[in-house]
Design an enzyme around this catalytic site. Sequence first.
Site, mmCIF file in Angstrom:
data_model
loop_
_atom_site.group_PDB
_atom_site.id
_atom_site.type_symbol
_atom_site.label_atom_id
_atom_site.label_comp_id
_atom_site.label_asym_id
_atom_site.label_seq_id
_atom_site.Cartn_x
_atom_site.Cartn_y
_atom_site.Cartn_z
ATOM 1 N NE ARG A 64 -2.493 -1.725 3.125
ATOM 2 C CZ ARG A 64 -3.145 -2.042 4.218
ATOM 3 N NH1 ARG A 64 -4.433 -1.820 4.306
ATOM 4 N NH2 ARG A 64 -2.526 -2.571 5.241
ATOM 5 C CD GLU A 101 2.765 -12.002 16.982
ATOM 6 O OE1 GLU A 101 2.264 -12.402 18.041
ATOM 7 O OE2 GLU A 101 2.111 -11.419 16.090
#
Length: 178
Positions: A64, A101
């Site tokens: 994006r 993560e």
Amino acid sequence: MTGGAQELLLSRIRDVPDYPQPGVVFKDITPLLADPEAFSVLTEALAEVCVRHGATKVVGLEARGFILGAPVAVRAGLGFIPIRKAGKLPGATLSQAYALEYGTAEIEVHAEDLTPDDRVMVIDDVLATGGTAAAAMELIRRGGADVAGLAVLMELGFLGGRARLEPTLAALEALLAL
């Protein structure tokens, strides 16, 4: 940016609960992009940040950040450089790995697109944990350019990205704090 402009942008961001996984509220900017007035307000505001901080080029982060960064660069009269996921750019690249993560990821840039005379503004849609932005800024510095700052449409403050980035960043501007 005026309060009315912020209200316009906020009104065009849709919350999508439980996407991409249960418990997450995804901030969907496609309604904003589909509205020419809102998209123009966004582009102008980010271009003004670039000019104010003396940027000579704009970097957009996949994916994006491409949608926002390219029109911002055009509006500000600057060049645009994509930073992509590893393996997506042909030819010689610089790469930077960073932690996720669960695991790692890697981004790349064409080395010849950055020069020591460049002041680069990194543009993305959202600042969350700051991991991708930190990797992009390290990549830009390794390419020999200066980082003018990071400008995003929205900052998810509860995820701590600002605290992670501020010690190494001259400018960090979020048009909306959520």
